[in-house]
Design a protein around this motif. Sequence first.
Motif, short mmCIF file in Angstrom:
data_model
loop_
_atom_site.label_atom_id
_atom_site.label_comp_id
_atom_site.label_asym_id
_atom_site.label_seq_id
_atom_site.Cartn_x
_atom_site.Cartn_y
_atom_site.Cartn_z
N GLU A 210 -11.36 -68.09 25.46
CA GLU A 210 -10.41 -68.03 24.37
C GLU A 210 -9.99 -66.59 24.13
O GLU A 210 -10.78 -65.66 24.34
CB GLU A 210 -11.02 -68.63 23.09
CG GLU A 210 -11.38 -70.10 23.19
CD GLU A 210 -10.16 -70.98 23.42
OE1 GLU A 210 -9.08 -70.63 22.91
OE2 GLU A 210 -10.29 -72.01 24.10
N ARG A 211 -8.75 -66.41 23.67
CA ARG A 211 -8.23 -65.05 23.54
C ARG A 211 -9.08 -64.18 22.63
O ARG A 211 -9.30 -63.00 22.91
CB ARG A 211 -6.78 -65.10 23.03
CG ARG A 211 -5.83 -65.70 24.05
CD ARG A 211 -4.39 -65.60 23.60
NE ARG A 211 -3.50 -66.22 24.57
CZ ARG A 211 -2.18 -66.17 24.50
NH1 ARG A 211 -1.59 -65.56 23.50
NH2 ARG A 211 -1.43 -66.75 25.44
N GLU A 212 -9.58 -64.77 21.53
CA GLU A 212 -10.37 -63.95 20.61
C GLU A 212 -11.66 -63.47 21.26
O GLU A 212 -12.14 -62.36 20.99
CB GLU A 212 -10.69 -64.71 19.32
CG GLU A 212 -11.43 -66.02 19.51
CD GLU A 212 -10.50 -67.21 19.64
OE1 GLU A 212 -10.95 -68.34 19.36
OE2 GLU A 212 -9.33 -67.02 20.02
N ASN A 213 -12.23 -64.26 22.16
CA ASN A 213 -13.44 -63.84 22.86
C ASN A 213 -13.13 -62.76 23.90
O ASN A 213 -13.89 -61.81 24.06
CB ASN A 213 -14.11 -65.04 23.54
CG ASN A 213 -14.77 -65.97 22.54
OD1 ASN A 213 -15.29 -65.52 21.51
ND2 ASN A 213 -14.74 -67.26 22.82
N LEU A 214 -12.01 -62.91 24.59
CA LEU A 214 -11.63 -61.90 25.56
C LEU A 214 -11.31 -60.58 24.88
O LEU A 214 -11.69 -59.50 25.36
CB LEU A 214 -10.40 -62.37 26.36
CG LEU A 214 -10.62 -63.51 27.36
CD1 LEU A 214 -9.30 -63.93 27.96
CD2 LEU A 214 -11.59 -63.10 28.46
N HIS A 215 -10.62 -60.63 23.74
CA HIS A 215 -10.17 -59.41 23.07
C HIS A 215 -11.32 -58.69 22.37
O HIS A 215 -11.31 -57.46 22.28
CB HIS A 215 -9.09 -59.74 22.05
CG HIS A 215 -7.83 -60.24 22.68
ND1 HIS A 215 -6.66 -60.43 21.98
CD2 HIS A 215 -7.52 -60.58 23.96
CE1 HIS A 215 -5.71 -60.88 22.79
NE2 HIS A 215 -6.22 -60.99 23.99
N GLU A 216 -12.29 -59.45 21.86
CA GLU A 216 -13.33 -58.85 21.02
C GLU A 216 -14.70 -58.81 21.71
O GLU A 216 -15.70 -58.60 21.06
CB GLU A 216 -13.46 -59.63 19.70
CG GLU A 216 -12.18 -59.72 18.90
CD GLU A 216 -11.70 -58.35 18.45
OE1 GLU A 216 -12.55 -57.47 18.24
OE2 GLU A 216 -10.47 -58.18 18.31
#
Length: 226
Positions: A210-216
């Motif tokens: 998920e994008r939030e996991n990739l970004h953070e």
Amino acid sequence: MTETLPETAERLTVNTAPNWRYMLQEYDELYRYLPAGGSDKIAGHQRRVREAIARLLKRNADVRLQPRAVKPVTAHLRRALDEGRTASLAPAVRALDAVAEDLSWQYGYEKVPKGLSQNYAYAELAGTRGPVVAEDIILGVVLFAPGCTYPAHAHKGITESYVILSGAVSENHAGVYVPGSMIYNPPEHLHRITVGKSEPALLAYAWMGERENLHEQKMVFTRTRK
């Protein structure tokens, strides 16, 4: 007298910077033709990586070059690239060599464990910070010096795969991976990497999640219980 206006800089994309497009194409080849060993989970991961790469190529993704940076371990990069040129994934290694001068090698940790700062670094090829701007996948390469031990760690909400381009590594002492091999790590899977003592190891990697996991994503090592 007519004022001369400055020329407008051309937008840098995977089409106007073809070496980066070729790099993406070689990643697609890695995840299209390397065997999944009969694993539906690995085959599904390979398919999702290819689909993400196809989206980057279709939309002519931006290329935002990062400031060039080296680390002590990059003294081994030339050897790793040269060894990879004679191995089974030579086309991918040649494509990587073509962009090597523009790579920004990093540690990814606020506090690097003792000894690791001399023996490890990674460089992103696609991600939220570039060079190829991507929101739903991170692609990169990691370089290990001979004899390196990369401590046990896991990734929250991220499926990770490594493709060995040169050298030989073991994960969790459960097998030996040589050029042309793929290592698959599902989310939260604790893994530790050791490297052969005579040669460096160069690995391509892909992160999906998920994008939030990739970004953070925060890179944290886990202490091994004695």
